[in-house]
Design a protein around this motif. Structure first.
Motif, PDB file in Angstrom:
ATOM      1  N   LEU A  57     -25.674  59.716 -63.343  1.00 33.49           N
ATOM      2  CA  LEU A  57     -26.421  58.481 -63.566  1.00 33.49           C
ATOM      3  C   LEU A  57     -25.887  57.733 -64.785  1.00 33.49           C
ATOM      4  CD1 LEU A  57     -29.947  59.730 -62.563  1.00 33.49           C
ATOM      5  CD2 LEU A  57     -28.695  57.846 -61.480  1.00 33.49           C
ATOM      6  N   GLN A  58     -25.418  58.448 -65.791  1.00 31.82           N
ATOM      7  CA  GLN A  58     -24.797  57.777 -66.939  1.00 31.82           C
ATOM      8  C   GLN A  58     -23.488  57.125 -66.516  1.00 31.82           C
ATOM      9  OE1 GLN A  58     -26.104  57.286 -70.171  1.00 31.82           O
ATOM     10  NE2 GLN A  58     -24.456  55.783 -70.061  1.00 31.82           N
ATOM     11  N   HIS A  59     -22.759  57.750 -65.607  1.00 36.00           N
ATOM     12  CA  HIS A  59     -21.532  57.131 -65.084  1.00 36.00           C
ATOM     13  C   HIS A  59     -21.880  55.814 -64.383  1.00 36.00           C
ATOM     14  CE1 HIS A  59     -19.730  61.456 -64.758  1.00 36.00           C
ATOM     15  NE2 HIS A  59     -19.840  61.044 -66.014  1.00 36.00           N
ATOM     16  N   VAL A  60     -22.998  55.816 -63.649  1.00 32.89           N
ATOM     17  CA  VAL A  60     -23.468  54.591 -62.998  1.00 32.89           C
ATOM     18  C   VAL A  60     -23.716  53.516 -64.048  1.00 32.89           C
ATOM     19  CG1 VAL A  60     -25.377  53.544 -61.709  1.00 32.89           C
ATOM     20  CG2 VAL A  60     -24.498  55.782 -61.014  1.00 32.89           C
ATOM     21  N   VAL A  61     -24.448  53.863 -65.096  1.00 32.20           N
ATOM     22  CA  VAL A  61     -24.740  52.901 -66.165  1.00 32.20           C
ATOM     23  C   VAL A  61     -23.445  52.366 -66.751  1.00 32.20           C
ATOM     24  CG1 VAL A  61     -25.759  52.578 -68.464  1.00 32.20           C
ATOM     25  CG2 VAL A  61     -26.984  53.917 -66.737  1.00 32.20           C
ATOM     26  N   ASN A  62     -22.524  53.253 -67.076  1.00 32.40           N
ATOM     27  CA  ASN A  62     -21.266  52.825 -67.684  1.00 32.40           C
ATOM     28  C   ASN A  62     -20.495  51.862 -66.785  1.00 32.40           C
ATOM     29  OD1 ASN A  62     -21.885  54.286 -69.948  1.00 32.40           O
ATOM     30  ND2 ASN A  62     -20.322  55.848 -69.654  1.00 32.40           N
ATOM     31  N   CYS A  63     -20.464  52.121 -65.482  1.00 28.87           N
ATOM     32  CA  CYS A  63     -19.775  51.223 -64.545  1.00 28.87           C
ATOM     33  C   CYS A  63     -20.464  49.864 -64.448  1.00 28.87           C
ATOM     34  CB  CYS A  63     -19.715  51.844 -63.151  1.00 28.87           C
ATOM     35  SG  CYS A  63     -18.434  53.077 -62.933  1.00 28.87           S
ATOM     36  N   LEU A  64     -21.771  49.876 -64.455  1.00 31.09           N
ATOM     37  CA  LEU A  64     -22.503  48.626 -64.264  1.00 31.09           C
ATOM     38  C   LEU A  64     -22.523  47.756 -65.508  1.00 31.09           C
ATOM     39  CD1 LEU A  64     -25.503  49.866 -62.087  1.00 31.09           C
ATOM     40  CD2 LEU A  64     -23.393  48.750 -61.336  1.00 31.09           C
ATOM     41  N   VAL A  65     -22.747  48.343 -66.671  1.00 33.70           N
ATOM     42  CA  VAL A  65     -22.908  47.524 -67.883  1.00 33.70           C
ATOM     43  C   VAL A  65     -21.603  47.294 -68.633  1.00 33.70           C
ATOM     44  CG1 VAL A  65     -25.307  48.270 -68.129  1.00 33.70           C
ATOM     45  CG2 VAL A  65     -23.527  49.402 -69.482  1.00 33.70           C
ATOM     46  N   GLY A  66     -20.619  48.138 -68.440  1.00 34.97           N
ATOM     47  CA  GLY A  66     -19.357  47.996 -69.163  1.00 34.97           C
ATOM     48  C   GLY A  66     -19.485  48.416 -70.612  1.00 34.97           C
ATOM     49  N   PRO A  67     -18.358  48.500 -71.304  1.00 37.36           N
ATOM     50  CA  PRO A  67     -18.320  49.036 -72.674  1.00 37.36           C
ATOM     51  C   PRO A  67     -19.192  48.315 -73.694  1.00 37.36           C
ATOM     52  CG  PRO A  67     -16.109  48.887 -71.785  1.00 37.36           C
ATOM     53  CD  PRO A  67     -17.019  48.215 -70.797  1.00 37.36           C
TER      54      PRO A  67
END
Length: 139
Positions: A57-67
């Motif tokens: 789920l954190q990978h999902v967040v990282n992909c969606l919101v960006g750095p």
């Protein structure tokens, strides 16, 4: 037991199929990022333990919101690294899509904080539903 096995098989099938869907739109960073996020939501749905569900789920967040986005965790993997600036930022030309991506990111952040694996699975399912609704090229 059978329900968990079915859930894992379904999650794996979805996780494998969604990256192929993104290839139909090779020039669209937001589509690639959303597809990769959906694959990780599928992996979270099939996760056997809370730690793994949280990680995906954190990978999902990282992909969606960006750095530079809300909830990005530089200590966690970013499977969308090099694809764009995050699906939300890259979908700026499509307000409806951007809104759905923001909903998915909010739900994924909720799932990262889930106290039980069932709560994390439920969040991952909601994320998957939101992301499936945004598949295709941004206008």
């Amino acid at each position: 037991m059978a329900t968990k096995s079915i859930r894992r098989v379904t999650a794996c099938v979805v996780a494998l199929a969604l990256p192929l869907a993104a290839q139909a739109y090779p020039g669209n960073a937001a589509s690639k990022e959303a597809s990769t996020a959906a694959a990780h939501a599928g992996m979270a749905m099939g996760a056997a333990d809370l730690k793994m569900a949280h990680a995906h789920l954190q990978h999902v967040v990282n992909c969606l919101v960006g750095p530079s986005g809300d909830g990005y965790d530089a200590q966690a993997e970013n499977p969308c690294k090099g694809m764009g600036q995050g699906a939300i930022a890259d979908a700026k030309s499509d307000a409806a899509r951007q809104s759905r991506l923001q909903e998915a990111a909010m739900e994924a952040r909720k799932g990262v904080k889930a106290a039980t694996v069932d709560e994390a699975h439920a969040s991952a399912q909601k994320v998957m539903s939101s992301l499936q609704a945004v598949q295709g090229p941004a206008t």
